[in-house]
Structure formats: structure tokens, C-alpha cells
Design a protein around this motif. Structure first.
Motif, short mmCIF file in Angstrom:
data_model
loop_
_atom_site.label_atom_id
_atom_site.label_comp_id
_atom_site.label_asym_id
_atom_site.label_seq_id
_atom_site.Cartn_x
_atom_site.Cartn_y
_atom_site.Cartn_z
N LEU A 106 0.85 -1.19 0.00
CA LEU A 106 0.00 0.00 0.00
C LEU A 106 0.89 1.24 0.00
O LEU A 106 1.69 1.43 0.90
N ILE A 107 0.77 2.08 -1.05
CA ILE A 107 1.60 3.28 -1.07
C ILE A 107 0.80 4.55 -0.79
O ILE A 107 1.31 5.52 -0.26
N ALA A 108 -0.49 4.54 -1.16
CA ALA A 108 -1.27 5.77 -0.95
C ALA A 108 -2.75 5.45 -0.82
O ALA A 108 -3.25 4.48 -1.37
N ARG A 109 -3.41 6.31 -0.06
CA ARG A 109 -4.87 6.28 -0.03
C ARG A 109 -5.36 7.53 -0.75
O ARG A 109 -4.84 8.62 -0.53
N ILE A 110 -6.35 7.33 -1.59
CA ILE A 110 -6.86 8.46 -2.37
C ILE A 110 -8.34 8.61 -2.05
O ILE A 110 -9.12 7.68 -2.22
N ILE A 111 -8.68 9.80 -1.58
CA ILE A 111 -10.02 10.00 -1.03
C ILE A 111 -10.70 11.16 -1.74
O ILE A 111 -10.05 12.13 -2.13
N GLY A 112 -12.01 11.02 -1.97
CA GLY A 112 -12.70 12.11 -2.66
C GLY A 112 -14.19 11.89 -2.81
O GLY A 112 -14.73 10.84 -2.43
N GLN A 113 -14.85 12.91 -3.35
CA GLN A 113 -16.27 12.82 -3.66
C GLN A 113 -16.56 13.77 -4.83
O GLN A 113 -16.01 14.86 -4.89
N SER A 114 -17.45 13.31 -5.72
CA SER A 114 -17.76 14.10 -6.92
C SER A 114 -18.89 15.09 -6.68
O SER A 114 -19.67 14.94 -5.73
N TYR A 115 -18.98 16.09 -7.57
CA TYR A 115 -20.13 17.00 -7.55
C TYR A 115 -21.38 16.21 -7.96
O TYR A 115 -21.33 15.39 -8.88
N LYS A 116 -22.49 16.54 -7.30
CA LYS A 116 -23.74 15.88 -7.64
C LYS A 116 -24.41 16.65 -8.78
O LYS A 116 -24.99 16.07 -9.69
N ASP B 280 -16.30 14.78 5.39
CA ASP B 280 -16.37 13.31 5.47
C ASP B 280 -15.08 12.65 5.01
O ASP B 280 -15.04 11.44 4.85
N TYR B 281 -14.08 13.44 4.72
CA TYR B 281 -12.82 12.84 4.26
C TYR B 281 -12.04 12.33 5.48
O TYR B 281 -11.09 12.94 5.93
N ILE B 282 -12.49 11.21 6.00
CA ILE B 282 -11.89 10.71 7.23
C ILE B 282 -10.98 9.53 6.93
O ILE B 282 -11.41 8.53 6.36
N VAL B 283 -9.71 9.68 7.27
CA VAL B 283 -8.78 8.54 7.20
C VAL B 283 -8.19 8.40 8.60
O VAL B 283 -7.65 9.35 9.14
N ASN B 284 -8.33 7.24 9.15
CA ASN B 284 -7.84 7.07 10.52
C ASN B 284 -6.43 6.53 10.58
O ASN B 284 -5.94 6.19 11.64
N ASP B 285 -5.80 6.48 9.44
CA ASP B 285 -4.51 5.81 9.40
C ASP B 285 -3.50 6.73 8.72
O ASP B 285 -3.64 7.05 7.54
N ASN B 286 -2.51 7.19 9.45
CA ASN B 286 -1.51 8.04 8.78
C ASN B 286 -0.22 7.27 8.48
O ASN B 286 0.83 7.85 8.28
N SER B 287 -0.34 5.95 8.43
CA SER B 287 0.84 5.16 8.06
C SER B 287 1.02 5.11 6.55
O SER B 287 2.05 4.71 6.04
N SER B 288 -0.01 5.54 5.81
CA SER B 288 0.15 5.64 4.36
C SER B 288 0.10 7.11 3.95
O SER B 288 -0.28 7.97 4.74
N TYR B 289 0.50 7.38 2.71
CA TYR B 289 0.43 8.76 2.20
C TYR B 289 -1.01 9.00 1.75
O TYR B 289 -1.53 8.28 0.92
N ASN B 290 -1.65 9.99 2.35
CA ASN B 290 -3.07 10.20 2.08
C ASN B 290 -3.32 11.44 1.22
O ASN B 290 -2.89 12.54 1.55
N ILE B 291 -4.02 11.22 0.13
CA ILE B 291 -4.28 12.30 -0.83
C ILE B 291 -5.77 12.56 -0.90
O ILE B 291 -6.55 11.62 -1.05
N ALA B 292 -6.17 13.83 -0.81
CA ALA B 292 -7.58 14.18 -0.89
C ALA B 292 -7.84 15.02 -2.14
O ALA B 292 -7.07 15.93 -2.45
N MET C 145 8.75 10.91 -1.51
CA MET C 145 9.94 10.18 -1.05
C MET C 145 9.58 9.19 0.05
O MET C 145 8.49 9.23 0.60
N GLU C 146 10.56 8.38 0.42
CA GLU C 146 10.37 7.40 1.48
C GLU C 146 9.86 8.06 2.77
O GLU C 146 9.05 7.50 3.49
N ASP C 147 10.40 9.24 3.07
CA ASP C 147 10.00 9.91 4.32
C ASP C 147 8.77 10.82 4.13
O ASP C 147 8.48 11.66 4.98
#
Ligand SMILES: [Mn+2]
Length: 452
Positions: free
Chosen positions: A136-146, A157-169, A242-244
Motif C-alpha cells: 500500500l503506497i497511498a490512499r486516495i479519497i474524494g467525492q464528486s459533484y452531484k 467526510d474525508y476521514i482517514v484514521n490511518d496516517n501510516s500511508s500517504y493520504n491524498i484528498a 519520497m520514502e519519508d
């Protein structure tokens, strides 16, 4: 890319492709570059995909307005489908939120998009996990226009409870807390969400760094400007993580054409008396544009697409200032303008990079002898000038003045939904009105024989 650190993965952040739209030139008579105006938006998108494949990115984010209209044209849908299929062959995923121009709900894709393409839902926030070599390298989170307008604060509602991955919104927003049409949202609200590393924004058609890091918040801008309001070179962002989890962000130019407004103030030159003098000035200005380096937005480091996309400029000239030539220009304005356009296009089209003159505005004024002396010595003019300067400097005074302009002007307007019956009053126009007033006062004083 100067960094010695190893990058873990890289992606492209793009938005506002507006497939289906064309470059809005006013005259359309130059056959050699006509197709470019019709195809520019598609070609810029092609440049972006070409670059993504060449740079071997892991995925692409498209943050709203892939299509220009809700009812997508077959051509736009076909172009998009073909590019996605090519990206799939190259193992590149595509993550898409829909924006105000292509909201979910009204019309569906005409073609079956390949399974490397993920379109975010408009009913609920979705969270996709991106794997590379089974990790797992990244989580990608989003919602479209209705719909065309989006008043819901979906990012709450962009809730990610895990910061061990790189999170993109992903978010399509004007980033204005009070704007209920394009997702009301503030900078503060975004940075409150501590588990997001990168906010990939869309909607504003200009590349902007809102926050450099922790979290990075950026707008990539439009890949190809379509009218004089969309100046500067367009492109997308290449983000290396990067790795860090530190990032290298660079700008990838994709525009084939840059829109430019060139102001020529004839008062800056000695003796602009006839058309020959004016022509010389315009040609020299044009040459200097062609010689000069393209300005990269936000001074970002630049990586070029292998296609070397830039083909030329579309120019709107604004000729202003006081000079003897004013009378001649005014007498036969339309024909003279057409003559100059033709002359400039003959001169600048057949170049390695073209400079296409789309329109010329004549805003010159008549010349006065001893103008400088008058400005120095007229006490009435100087007093009025002080008042005008005060208004320009003082926000409160300016507001009062704007109030007296009346209902024909609209101060707070929506760039995506312009009221055709009103004049949009931005800072530039307010200043123009004040400066115009100064010129009129001066002319009247001189004509009435104000002593100095
Ligand atoms: Mn847009």
C-alpha cells in the motif's frame, strides 16, 4: 529531482481539462493554425498523458471538469476513453472527481472506461487504496459533484484514521468559505484534517501553491487556456513522494498556445506620429515576446513533456497613451485595426513559434503640448490628483466610491456564472475608471485654458 532521496512513487495532479471546448479566437482566418485552435484542448491533454507514460508515473489525479459540459460530446468522450486505454497499457491508474462542468447524475460515460479508471461517487465519500509491488503506497479519497452547484462541505467526510500511508484528498473548490456554489471551504478547514498529506484541488484555472507542505495544497491550473482570461502557460503538476513522505513538486507545461495581453503605451516613445512608427513599435514588442523565456507559474521547477508542446502565442494588444497618432487612429479606427492585424499576422505567423494577433484595442488619447508642465503647475489638477490617489490607496474610500457607481456594476460575481446584464467590477476596472476620470479632468482643464 536534485534530491538524492529515493522516490517511493510519483503521480500527476491535473484538473480542469475541459475536453470538448475550443480556443476562442475572435477572427478565424489563419488557415495554418486554425486546427490548433480547435484541437488545442485535446492536444494539451495528449501531452499530459504522453508525459505520464514517459515519466512512468504510478497514477494520475483529475480533480474535476474533465469535460467542459454535462452533455459530453462523442468526440470528447472518445478522446478520453482512448487516453485512458493507453494509460492502462502502461499500468497507470486514473482517479477522477467530477466538478461543476461534468457533475455525476445527468449523463453517464458513453464508453466503458477501462478498469484502471476510478470515478468517485457523488453520494458518499470514497477511499481507494493504491498498491505498488503489493504494498500500500497511498490512499486516495474524494467525492464528486452531484450537480452544477455543490453546497455540501464534502471534505468533512474525508476521514482517514490511518496516517501510516500517504493520504491524498481530491477536492473541486473555489476555496472560499462563503461560496455556496463551488463547495464552501477555507484553508483553515483543510489543514485541520491532520491525516491528509496532499490536497489535490481543482476549479481555479491558474496554477497556485496554497501551502507548500504538511499538507501540500495546490491547484495545477488549466492545461490549455481557452481565452484571454486564461493567460500564462498551462500544465499539470508532477509530484514525487519520497520514502519519508517529503515531496518534490514540479510543473509540466502542456499548453500548445499561450494567451497574452500586450500593453503598448505610446507616451513611452518619442514621436509616434504615423502608422510606420506604430508598426515598428509593435513588431519590436512582438519580437521581444518571441525572444523571451516563458514564465513558469509560482516559479516551480519545470519538467518538459517529450513533445515540446509550445507552438506560439495568441495576442491581444492594448494600445494606449497620448500621442500625435491618436487622431489618425480614431478617424478610421476599424480599417486601421484590421490593417495592423493583417500586417502583424503576415509578419509573425510563419515562424518557428508563431505570434497570432487576435485583436487590437485602441485606447489612445490626444496629445497635449506642455503636458508635463501642466501636471507640475496646475494647482486644481494637483488637488484633484491627491483625492484620486487617496481613493486608490484607501479601501474605505474606494468602497464608498464603488457604492455610487450604481446597479449597472456587479461587485461580487461568479466567474463561472456571469450575469450578462451587468458589468463585472474587479480591482482592475475600478482603477481603470479612476485613472480615466483623472485623464478627463485633465483634458477639460487644459481645454478650458486652466492657467499654469
Ligand atoms: Mn473548470
Amino acid at each position: 529531482m536534485s534530491s538524492l532521496k529515493k522516490n517511493k512513487f510519483k503521480f500527476i495532479h491535473a484538473a480542469d481539462i475541459h475536453l470538448g471546448s475550443i480556443l476562442h479566437v475572435t477572427c478565424n482566418e489563419v488557415r495554418e493554425i486554425d486546427t490548433l485552435f480547435k484541437e488545442g484542448v485535446y492536444k494539451a491533454f495528449n501531452n499530459m498523458c504522453e508525459f505520464a507514460i514517459e515519466a512512468k508515473v504510478d497514477f494520475i489525479l483529475l480533480c474535476g471538469d474533465v469535460y467542459d459540459r454535462e452533455s459530453r460530446t462523442v468526440r470528447a468522450a472518445e478522446v478520453f476513453y482512448n487516453q485512458c486505454a493507453r494509460l492502462k497499457q502502461n499500468n497507470i491508474n486514473v482517479y477522477i472527481i467530477r466538478g461543476n462542468h461534468d457533475p455525476i447524475g445527468k449523463s453517464e460515460e458513453l464508453f466503458n472506461l477501462p478498469d484502471n479508471v476510478y470515478v468517485f461517487d457523488s453520494e458518499k465519500t470514497e477511499n481507494f487504496e493504491m498498491y505498488k509491488n503489493d504494498k500500500l503506497i497511498a490512499r486516495i479519497i474524494g467525492q464528486s459533484y452531484k450537480g452544477k452547484w455543490e453546497g455540501r462541505k464534502v471534505f468533512e467526510d474525508y476521514i482517514v484514521n490511518d496516517n501510516s500511508s500517504y493520504n491524498i484528498a481530491l477536492l473541486h473548490t473555489q476555496l472560499e468559505p462563503k461560496n455556496n456554489n463551488y463547495l464552501p471551504c477555507s484553508f483553515k478547514e483543510l489543514i485541520k484534517n491532520e491525516n491528509i498529506n496532499y490536497w489535490a484541488l481543482g476549479h481555479i484555472h491558474k496554477c497556485r501553491i496554497i501551502n507548500e507542505k504538511s499538507p501540500a495544497i495546490l491547484y495545477p491550473g488549466i492545461p490549455q487556456g481557452r481565452d484571454i482570461g486564461e493567460r500564462e502557460i498551462g500544465g499539470c503538476l508532477l509530484v514525487e513522494v519520497m520514502e519519508d513522505y517529503s515531496t518534490n513538486i514540479s510543473f509540466v507545461p502542456t499548453s500548445l498556445v499561450i494567451w497574452k495581453k500586450i500593453i503598448v503605451d505610446i507616451s513611452d516613445y518619442d514621436n509616434v506620429e504615423n502608422l510606420n512608427d506604430l508598426q515598428d513599435i509593435l513588431v519590436e514588442k512582438g519580437e521581444s515576446i518571441l525572444r523571451s523565456q516563458v514564465e513558469i507559474p509560482e516559479n516551480l521547477e519545470t519538467v518538459y513533456s517529450p513533445l515540446q508542446p509550445l507552438k506560439g502565442y495568441i495576442v491581444q494588444w492594448d494600445i494606449q497613451g497620448r500621442g500625435k497618432i491618436n487622431e489618425a487612429l480614431r478617424e478610421d479606427e476599424e480599417n486601421i485595426v484590421n490593417y495592423i492585424i493583417e500586417m502583424l499576422n503576415k509578419h509573425f505567423i510563419q515562424r518557428e513559434k508563431f505570434l497570432y494577433t487576435d485583436s487590437i484595442e485602441i485606447n489612445t488619447k490626444k496629445a497635449f503640448e506642455d503636458l508635463e508642465k501642466f501636471k507640475e503647475n496646475s494647482s486644481i489638477f494637483n488637488e484633484i490628483n491627491i483625492v484620486l490617489e487617496d481613493i486608490l490607496q484607501d479601501g474605505g474610500l474606494k468602497k464608498e466610491l464603488v457604492k455610487s457607481f450604481g446597479n449597472i456594476f456587479e461587485k461580487k460575481y461568479d466567474i463561472e456564472d456571469i450575469n450578462e446584464e451587468k458589468i463585472q467590477l474587479d480591482e482592475e476596472i475600478i482603477e481603470e475608471i479612476i485613472n480615466e476620470a483623472r485623464e478627463i479632468v485633465m483634458e477639460k482643464l487644459i481645454e478650458k485654458g486652466e492657467q499654469f
